[in-house]
Scaffold this motif. Structure first.
Motif, PDB file in Angstrom:
ATOM      1  N   LEU A 194       6.423  -1.274   9.340  1.00 16.64           N
ATOM      2  CA  LEU A 194       6.441  -1.598   7.914  1.00 16.64           C
ATOM      3  C   LEU A 194       7.317  -2.827   7.668  1.00 16.64           C
ATOM      4  O   LEU A 194       6.948  -3.743   6.923  1.00 16.64           O
ATOM      5  N   GLU A 195       8.457  -2.861   8.331  1.00 15.24           N
ATOM      6  CA  GLU A 195       9.385  -3.986   8.129  1.00 15.24           C
ATOM      7  C   GLU A 195       8.796  -5.292   8.664  1.00 15.24           C
ATOM      8  O   GLU A 195       8.953  -6.347   8.041  1.00 15.24           O
ATOM      9  N   GLU A 196       8.120  -5.216   9.812  1.00 15.07           N
ATOM     10  CA  GLU A 196       7.510  -6.432  10.373  1.00 15.07           C
ATOM     11  C   GLU A 196       6.426  -6.973   9.446  1.00 15.07           C
ATOM     12  O   GLU A 196       6.316  -8.193   9.262  1.00 15.07           O
ATOM     13  N   THR A 197       5.640  -6.083   8.857  1.00 17.60           N
ATOM     14  CA  THR A 197       4.596  -6.526   7.918  1.00 17.60           C
ATOM     15  C   THR A 197       5.249  -7.134   6.684  1.00 17.60           C
ATOM     16  O   THR A 197       4.801  -8.168   6.172  1.00 17.60           O
ATOM     17  N   GLN A 198       6.296  -6.508   6.209  1.00 17.87           N
ATOM     18  CA  GLN A 198       7.027  -7.028   5.047  1.00 17.87           C
ATOM     19  C   GLN A 198       7.527  -8.445   5.315  1.00 17.87           C
ATOM     20  O   GLN A 198       7.360  -9.345   4.471  1.00 17.87           O
ATOM     21  N   GLU A 199       8.133  -8.666   6.489  1.00 18.57           N
ATOM     22  CA  GLU A 199       8.687  -9.983   6.818  1.00 18.57           C
ATOM     23  C   GLU A 199       7.579 -11.026   6.934  1.00 18.57           C
ATOM     24  O   GLU A 199       7.755 -12.178   6.530  1.00 18.57           O
ATOM     25  N   GLN A 200       6.451 -10.636   7.482  1.00 18.10           N
ATOM     26  CA  GLN A 200       5.333 -11.570   7.605  1.00 18.10           C
ATOM     27  C   GLN A 200       4.812 -11.956   6.207  1.00 18.10           C
ATOM     28  O   GLN A 200       4.514 -13.119   5.953  1.00 18.10           O
ATOM     29  N   SER A 218      -0.326   1.090  13.196  1.00 13.16           N
ATOM     30  CA  SER A 218      -1.713   1.491  13.445  1.00 13.16           C
ATOM     31  C   SER A 218      -2.141   2.768  12.744  1.00 13.16           C
ATOM     32  O   SER A 218      -3.260   3.229  12.951  1.00 13.16           O
ATOM     33  N   ASN A 219      -1.269   3.371  11.920  1.00 12.30           N
ATOM     34  CA  ASN A 219      -1.649   4.554  11.156  1.00 12.30           C
ATOM     35  C   ASN A 219      -1.733   4.204   9.683  1.00 12.30           C
ATOM     36  O   ASN A 219      -0.886   3.478   9.168  1.00 12.30           O
ATOM     37  N   GLU A 220      -2.739   4.782   9.002  1.00 12.18           N
ATOM     38  CA  GLU A 220      -2.880   4.499   7.566  1.00 12.18           C
ATOM     39  C   GLU A 220      -1.849   5.285   6.781  1.00 12.18           C
ATOM     40  O   GLU A 220      -1.735   6.499   6.951  1.00 12.18           O
ATOM     41  N   LYS A 221      -1.106   4.555   5.938  1.00 12.75           N
ATOM     42  CA  LYS A 221      -0.049   5.233   5.174  1.00 12.75           C
ATOM     43  C   LYS A 221      -0.073   4.728   3.733  1.00 12.75           C
ATOM     44  O   LYS A 221      -0.515   3.602   3.461  1.00 12.75           O
ATOM     45  N   ASP A 260       0.917  -0.175  -5.562  1.00  9.22           N
ATOM     46  CA  ASP A 260       0.808   0.817  -4.487  1.00  9.22           C
ATOM     47  C   ASP A 260      -0.390   0.441  -3.635  1.00  9.22           C
ATOM     48  O   ASP A 260      -1.330  -0.199  -4.123  1.00  9.22           O
ATOM     49  N   CYS A 261      -0.374   0.856  -2.392  1.00  3.90           N
ATOM     50  CA  CYS A 261      -1.529   0.544  -1.541  1.00  3.90           C
ATOM     51  C   CYS A 261      -1.607   1.520  -0.386  1.00  3.90           C
ATOM     52  O   CYS A 261      -0.641   2.246  -0.105  1.00  3.90           O
ATOM     53  N   LYS A 262      -2.767   1.524   0.270  1.00  4.76           N
ATOM     54  CA  LYS A 262      -2.913   2.206   1.561  1.00  4.76           C
ATOM     55  C   LYS A 262      -2.970   1.091   2.593  1.00  4.76           C
ATOM     56  O   LYS A 262      -3.793   0.180   2.474  1.00  4.76           O
ATOM     57  N   MET A 263      -2.103   1.159   3.590  1.00  2.03           N
ATOM     58  CA  MET A 263      -2.080   0.101   4.599  1.00  2.03           C
ATOM     59  C   MET A 263      -1.758   0.683   5.963  1.00  2.03           C
ATOM     60  O   MET A 263      -1.296   1.826   6.068  1.00  2.03           O
TER      61      MET A 263
END
Lengths: 98, 350
Positions: free
Chosen positions: A11-17, A88-91, A81-84
């Motif tokens: 989650l943090e890596e996606t946030q930073e990207q 590799s797991n949908e959360k 809000d989102c599903k992402m």
């Protein structure tokens, strides 16, 4: 602009990207799960499709990703809000901005 | 005094015990496979590899620097290898025997207890006790296998054999080196490494390193494939630093209330980028980014037209430089040159 970000990131890596992609010019407005195909090999990868809109005035909001559907966070106001994909797991994830 | 009559549970328990003992006797009566007899030339204690005086004599000769010293060193290496191999093979044989005996004993106890439950008739308390004892034993056996790596024995020995072979090849490659390049002390240190290569700890450590290296290799391969497909992966340190440096320049400009000053700075940055050979190329392909939708491409096209016709406003420069910044920072893992040029221009216009 729709930026495909790897589904296996934390989650943090996606946030930073997403923060990097904003480049002080674009604002993250939504995330959906999807796929991206390598046109040369045909290999299909799961991705988070992150949508960005041009900011006309001022700076884009800084981002905080929180797992789960959360109404409030001291960091800032809820953007969406989102599903992402998270590792590799949908959360379910709530995105806040300030 | 009359004897107390034998109860059903007592008879069944005695019968179970007799059957178990009969099985043990039958199995013990089978002659176990014996190791081959060692030929006399390899008898320990008789040969030079285990003769302390011979070894001391060779060590004295190996302290020199001439050809005899080299021969003595090589003999000592051969003796060291023989001793270490003998110790390793002895350890492996004893480990195999211990492993096989323990496995048989565990299996026998498990089967015996399971059978005893069925043989005993009546005597619910006795059957219940045996069943509880069996559960305890099975749980303990699983913990024993896990904590002592009992079932991984073969994998560990295979790793030891591989590491020993690797180390021995390295040692043998140096036998032709002179004493100045490869002294007996150095050789002895390498023999010590050869010995440790045949230990459980070294095998475990090696397996851990190999597994870690394989995992990293897989992760790197996936990342390369994702990048090739135009997918953004984890931000690298170089990208994060470049983004921070760019923000330190752009944010004050964007938030400056003096719009004329802001426009002048953005124009200066754009003009420098348009002249730089690396960045000019990036500006030319700005609309070819796969992530852009049609309206993004249209917006970039309009902004570039305004700029080229010398009527670019702050919004136009901000838009183009925003896409350019994003593009060159995305490119860093494969080609860091455009970003390097961009950062230079930003420093000059800070």
């Amino acid at each position: 602009m729709i930026v495909p970000i790897a589904a296996n990131l934390s989650l943090e890596e996606t946030q930073e990207q997403c923060k990097l992609q904003q480049a002080d010019t674009f604002q993250l407005t939504g995330i959906t799960v999807g796929e991206k195909t390598d046109q040369t090999t045909g290999q299909v990868f799961p991705v988070n499709k992150c949508t960005f809109e041009i900011v006309q005035e001022g700076l884009p909001k800084d981002l905080l990703f929180v797992e789960g559907v959360v109404d409030t966070n001291p960091f800032g106001t809820k953007l969406f809000d989102c599903k992402m994909f998270v590792e590799s797991n949908e959360k379910d994830v709530s995105v806040f901005g300030k | 005094m009359r004897k107390a009559p034998r109860t059903e549970p007592a008879i069944s328990t005695r019968l179970a015990t007799i059957i178990c003992l009969a099985i043990v006797i039958c199995v013990s009566a089978v002659v176990p496979a014996r190791a081959q007899k060692k030929p006399p030339i390899l008898a320990d204690g008789e040969i030079s590899a285990f003769n302390t005086q011979d070894i001391r004599n060779l060590e004295n000769t190996a302290s020199g620097t001439d050809a005899n010293a080299q021969i003595a060193r090589n003999k000592l290496i051969a003796i060291g290898v023989e001793q270490i191999d003998a110790a390793f093979n002895d350890y492996r044989k004893k480990s195999r025997k211990r492993h096989d005996r323990l496995q048989f004993l565990f299996d026998f106890l498990e089967i015996g207890a399971s059978s005893a439950i069925n043989i005993i008739t009546g005597g619910e308390r006795a059957r219940s006790l045996i069943a509880e004892g069996l559960s305890l034993f099975q749980g303990s056996r699983a913990a024993f296998n896990k904590d002592f790596r009992f079932l991984e024995r073969q994998i560990l020995f295979d790793k030891m054999v591989a590491k020993r072979s690797q180390k021995l090849t390295e040692i043998y490659a140096k036998l032709n080196d002179g004493m100045g390049e490869y002294s007996w002390e150095q050789a002895r240190s390498e023999l010590r490494s050869y010995f440790y290569a045949g230990t459980i700890d070294e095998a475990l450590s090696s397996l851990s390193v190999d597994t870690g290296a394989e995992a990293k290799d897989s992760k790197d391969k996936l990342e390369r494939a994702q990048r090739k497909a135009g997918i953004k992966v984890a931000v690298t340190k170089e990208q994060a630093d470049a983004n921070t440096a760019a923000s330190n320049v752009f944010r004050p400009i964007i938030t400056d209330s003096d719009q004329n000053k802001s426009l002048a700075k953005m124009k200066a940055i754009y003009d420098a980028a348009a002249l730089d050979p690396d960045l000019k190329g990036q500006l030319n392909i700005l609309t070819q980014d796969e992530d852009l939708e049609d309206r993004d491409k249209e917006a970039i096209g309009d902004a570039l037209t305004k700029i080229k016709e010398n009527r670019g406003d702050f919004a136009a420069y901000r838009l183009v430089l925003g896409y350019l910044r994003r593009q060159v920072i995305n490119l860093i893992p494969t080609d860091p040159r455009p970003n390097k040029a961009f950062q230079e221009i930003l420093k000059q216009n800070q």
